[in-house]
Design an enzyme around this catalytic site. Structure first.
Site, short mmCIF file in Angstrom:
data_model
loop_
_atom_site.label_atom_id
_atom_site.label_comp_id
_atom_site.label_asym_id
_atom_site.label_seq_id
_atom_site.Cartn_x
_atom_site.Cartn_y
_atom_site.Cartn_z
N GLY A 162 -20.87 20.23 -22.53
CA GLY A 162 -19.61 21.36 -22.66
C GLY A 162 -19.57 22.17 -21.43
O GLY A 162 -19.85 21.95 -20.23
N SER A 163 -19.50 23.49 -21.62
CA SER A 163 -19.17 24.48 -20.52
C SER A 163 -20.67 24.64 -19.95
O SER A 163 -21.52 24.81 -20.68
CB SER A 163 -18.44 25.88 -21.27
OG SER A 163 -19.15 26.29 -22.22
N GLU B 131 -24.45 18.13 -19.51
CA GLU B 131 -23.60 17.62 -18.69
C GLU B 131 -22.22 18.87 -18.69
O GLU B 131 -21.85 19.05 -19.84
CB GLU B 131 -22.80 16.43 -19.04
CG GLU B 131 -23.71 15.27 -18.58
CD GLU B 131 -23.69 15.02 -17.14
OE1 GLU B 131 -23.13 15.50 -16.46
OE2 GLU B 131 -25.06 14.56 -16.78
N CYS C 283 -13.71 16.77 -17.50
CA CYS C 283 -14.68 17.46 -16.94
C CYS C 283 -14.62 16.66 -15.48
O CYS C 283 -14.69 17.28 -14.62
CB CYS C 283 -16.11 17.34 -17.41
SG CYS C 283 -16.65 15.53 -17.83
N GLU D 211 -13.67 26.50 -12.70
CA GLU D 211 -12.99 25.53 -13.56
C GLU D 211 -12.02 25.97 -14.55
O GLU D 211 -12.25 27.15 -15.45
CB GLU D 211 -14.00 24.85 -14.42
CG GLU D 211 -13.58 23.80 -15.30
CD GLU D 211 -14.64 22.96 -16.14
OE1 GLU D 211 -15.34 23.93 -17.24
OE2 GLU D 211 -14.69 21.72 -16.11
N VAL E 26 -22.40 27.94 -21.99
CA VAL E 26 -23.17 27.54 -22.95
C VAL E 26 -24.37 26.53 -22.69
O VAL E 26 -25.48 26.80 -22.85
CB VAL E 26 -22.26 26.78 -24.35
CG1 VAL E 26 -23.00 26.31 -25.21
CG2 VAL E 26 -21.18 27.63 -24.51
N GLY E 27 -24.19 25.70 -21.59
CA GLY E 27 -25.31 24.55 -21.04
C GLY E 27 -26.44 25.54 -20.63
O GLY E 27 -27.61 25.18 -20.74
N GLN F 145 -7.37 28.02 -25.07
CA GLN F 145 -7.11 27.59 -23.72
C GLN F 145 -5.99 27.80 -23.06
O GLN F 145 -6.01 27.78 -21.87
CB GLN F 145 -7.51 25.81 -24.04
CG GLN F 145 -7.67 25.32 -22.75
CD GLN F 145 -8.93 25.40 -21.93
OE1 GLN F 145 -9.85 25.58 -22.44
NE2 GLN F 145 -8.77 25.53 -20.57
N LYS G 223 -23.85 17.64 -33.50
CA LYS G 223 -23.07 18.84 -34.00
C LYS G 223 -21.86 18.81 -33.00
O LYS G 223 -21.79 19.10 -31.80
CB LYS G 223 -24.11 20.16 -33.32
CG LYS G 223 -23.59 21.49 -33.91
CD LYS G 223 -22.20 21.83 -33.94
CE LYS G 223 -21.73 22.98 -33.09
NZ LYS G 223 -20.05 22.81 -32.92
P1 NAD Z 1 -18.19 24.51 -24.98
O1 NAD Z 1 -19.41 24.93 -24.04
O2 NAD Z 1 -17.44 25.72 -25.52
O3 NAD Z 1 -18.87 23.76 -26.31
C1 NAD Z 1 -19.36 22.61 -26.33
C2 NAD Z 1 -20.37 22.38 -27.84
O4 NAD Z 1 -21.08 23.43 -27.50
C3 NAD Z 1 -19.21 22.60 -28.66
O5 NAD Z 1 -19.90 21.72 -29.92
C4 NAD Z 1 -19.52 24.10 -29.36
O6 NAD Z 1 -19.45 24.31 -30.54
C5 NAD Z 1 -21.00 24.24 -28.86
N1 NAD Z 1 -21.54 25.54 -28.64
C6 NAD Z 1 -20.70 26.39 -28.28
N2 NAD Z 1 -21.69 27.64 -28.52
C7 NAD Z 1 -22.89 27.36 -28.54
C8 NAD Z 1 -24.23 27.66 -28.59
N3 NAD Z 1 -24.46 28.97 -28.17
N4 NAD Z 1 -25.26 27.03 -28.68
C9 NAD Z 1 -25.26 25.67 -28.73
N5 NAD Z 1 -24.05 25.18 -28.87
C10 NAD Z 1 -22.89 25.88 -28.60
O7 NAD Z 1 -17.17 23.53 -24.37
P2 NAD Z 1 -15.82 22.89 -24.79
O8 NAD Z 1 -14.75 23.94 -24.60
O9 NAD Z 1 -16.01 22.30 -26.08
O10 NAD Z 1 -15.62 21.83 -23.77
C11 NAD Z 1 -14.99 21.99 -22.40
C12 NAD Z 1 -16.13 21.96 -21.48
O11 NAD Z 1 -16.84 20.72 -21.35
C13 NAD Z 1 -15.58 22.19 -19.87
O12 NAD Z 1 -16.34 23.09 -19.08
C14 NAD Z 1 -15.81 20.55 -19.47
O13 NAD Z 1 -15.82 20.52 -18.00
C15 NAD Z 1 -17.09 20.15 -20.25
N6 NAD Z 1 -17.11 18.73 -20.18
C16 NAD Z 1 -18.17 18.19 -19.31
C17 NAD Z 1 -18.22 16.80 -19.62
C18 NAD Z 1 -19.35 16.34 -18.59
O14 NAD Z 1 -19.72 15.13 -18.96
N7 NAD Z 1 -19.64 16.73 -17.34
C19 NAD Z 1 -17.54 16.05 -20.16
C20 NAD Z 1 -16.48 16.52 -21.06
C21 NAD Z 1 -16.50 18.08 -21.26
#
Ligand code: NAD
Length: 482
Positions: A227-228, A249, A283, A384, A231-232, A330, A174
């Site tokens: 991701g964030s 992550e 990140c 962040e 959500v994580g 953003q 996804k």
């Molecule tokens: P996000 O959390 O908004 O989205 C990440 C993914 O999760 C997307 O595919 C999104 O559609 C999906 N998502 C959103 N809501 C969800 C839910 N309720 N359930 C399951 N999936 C859902 O993050 P973003 O804006 O795409 O990315 C930016 C963030 O990612 C920043 O916080 C950044 O630090 C982090 N990031 C971390 C790493 C790492 O390896 N630590 C690498 C890259 C980005």
């Protein structure tokens, strides 16, 4: 005008159509990069069931044969490297050299894990008993869900897909809706490499709806999320409820420690690169520069001078250092944090504004921004931002710098700029992070070593390098009397 092709979802080896959503260029919102089919919860379920059906045959294939498919994927991506990089710049905004680097990274990731197919290291140790042979082999976990962000739209899907596949799992990917094309291209290469139907599935669309469907899909055994934090943490709660294996992550607030004994010119380059490359949307980006008192004023002056030379613009144009912010939301977040920074620390030393006029009006461009005199309790030192915004902090000495570096809930990456060997080794012990970069920017990782953080930045086994196999496989241990 030729109608723009719609990029369908990929379920059970079929391209599946439906209502679509737009993917626009953040440097020029008149440029429609592509249309993508908006998947539904039903699609996600269908994809998970297809992955389940494909699992026995894929898992039974010798791992080197699975590796051969990955070698093919790498070759296919390599043939299209230049066009994939241009597409990535158009959909994500990063500069063309950065996009080329990322596509190269994806190719290397596929080759690295293709090779792991012929190694697939198990455990072979002597038994303590006579005429008993003991060993452990790796087995796949099953159907794995992969949820990825927009900022490394090709490399992150690649570094989840490749180890998952070589270990014998089948997947549902996804991607983020802000930049789905680069992930789609990786899946297209999997299709062209003739990976059997159902092994790789791709469903784009709204995160909350598809994420819930994926986490609830009965065949799912594990989920890898990048991701964030918000959500994580939700993914973690859902995954734990079902006892899914989970890897997260998430965000960072990565420090660059600048000590008085550093090579100042190199330190400035490293901090500027860490803070502003990819528009600060990594990140691992540097968002705090923690500078030892003795060199603070000199560093600040050189940093501002170097930052002033950065060119912001469309990443497709030669000479541009910083592309646009990913989207309107953003940009609004970045500007909100800049306002908070003004209230907390006073006006920025440089930057602080959206760029306007001419081509800037077509996209989401922000000046690289530096706040000085930032204190650890301030919001801009704790949260962040995920944009080109750097907080400069003053440290009394080395110990104080380490204290400040550790004074956040995050623990992804830290860089230290020093020529002192003992301080390097001491910082390796004391920094609460997963990645330490010595005399380098806090960002800029390689695929063949473990990647990930500590504290609120990460959860579960590390990604990439040999560590990736730990998440995507399980051991089966054998005791054999002969
Ligand atoms: P996000 O959390 O908004 O989205 C990440 C993914 O999760 C997307 O595919 C999104 O559609 C999906 N998502 C959103 N809501 C969800 C839910 N309720 N359930 C399951 N999936 C859902 O993050 P973003 O804006 O795409 O990315 C930016 C963030 O990612 C920043 O916080 C950044 O630090 C982090 N990031 C971390 C790493 C790492 O390896 N630590 C690498 C890259 C980005």
């Amino acid at each position: 005008m030729i109608p723009l092709a719609v990029h369908p979802n990929y379920i059970n080896g079929e391209w599946v159509s439906g209502a679509s959503f737009e993917n626009r260029n953040p440097a020029d919102t008149e440029d429609l990069v592509g249309l993508f089919v908006q998947g539904t919860a039903q699609d996600v379920l269908g994809a998970a069931e297809a992955a389940q059906a494909a699992l026995p045959a894929w898992a039974a294939l010798p791992a080197p044969a699975r590796g051969d498919y990955l070698f093919k994927v790498a070759g296919l991506l390599e043939q299209k490297l230049e066009s994939l990089a241009r597409e990535m710049t158009r959909e994500e905004g990063k500069t063309l050299p950065e996009a080329r680097g990322e596509v190269r990274r994806s190719i290397s990731v596929f080759r690295y894990f293709a090779g792991e197919g012929a190694r697939m290291p198990g455990v072979l140790v002597p038994s303590e008993r006579q005429r008993i042979h003991t060993f452990a082999v790796r087995r796949p976990i099953g159907v794995v869900g992969l949820i990825t962000p927009w900022n490394f739209p090709s490399a992150i899907p690649a570094w989840k897909l490749a180890p998952a596949l070589v270990c014998g799992n089948t997947v549902v990917l996804k991607p983020a809706s802000a930049a789905p094309l680069s992930a789609w291209r990786v899946v297209e290469a999997c299709h062209e490499a003739a990976i059997p139907k159902g092994v790789v599935n791709f469903v784009a669309g709204p995160g909350a709806e598809l994420g819930s469907a994926l986490l609830g899909a009965p065949p799912l055994k594990a989920v890898s999320f990048t991701g964030s934090c918000a959500v994580g943490h939700w993914v973690h709660a859902e995954a734990s409820r079902r006892r899914l294996r989970v890897q997260l992550e998430m965000g960072g607030k990565n420090p660059a420690i600048v000590l008085a004994d550093c090579d100042l010119e190199l330190a400035v380059e490293n901090v500027v690169n860490g803070a502003f490359a990819s528009t600060g949307q990594k990140c691992t980006a540097t968002s705090r520069a923690i500078v030892e008192e003795a060199v603070y004023d000199r560093f600040l002056e050189a940093l501002v001078e170097r930052t002033r030379k950065l060119k912001v613009g469309n990443g497709l144009e030669p000479g541009v250092d910083i592309g646009p912010v990913i989207d309107q939301a953003q940009l609004a977040t970045d500007l909100d944090y800049i306002e908070i920074g003004r209230r907390e620390a006073g006006p920025p030393l440089i930057g602080g504004n959206r760029l306007r006029g001419g081509a800037y009006d077509k996209g989401f461009f922000l000046e690289p921004t530096i706040f000085a005199g930032v204190k650890p309790e301030m919001t801009i030192a704790q949260e962040e931002i995920f944009g080109p915004v750097l907080a400069l902090m003053r440290a009394a000495d080395f110990d104080d710098a380490l204290r400040l570096a550790n004074a956040t809930r995050f623990g992804l990456s830290a860089s230290i700029q020093t020529t002192g060997l003992s301080r390097v080794f001491e910082s390796l012990q004391r920094l609460e992070v997963g990645l330490v970069m010595v005399n380098l920017p806090s960002a800029g990782i390689e695929y063949q070593v473990p990647f990930g953080g500590t504290k609120d930045s990460s959860f579960g086994p590390k990604e990439q390098g040999p560590a990736a196999l730990e998440f995507y496989s399980d051991y089966k241990t054998v005791y054999l009397r002969y």
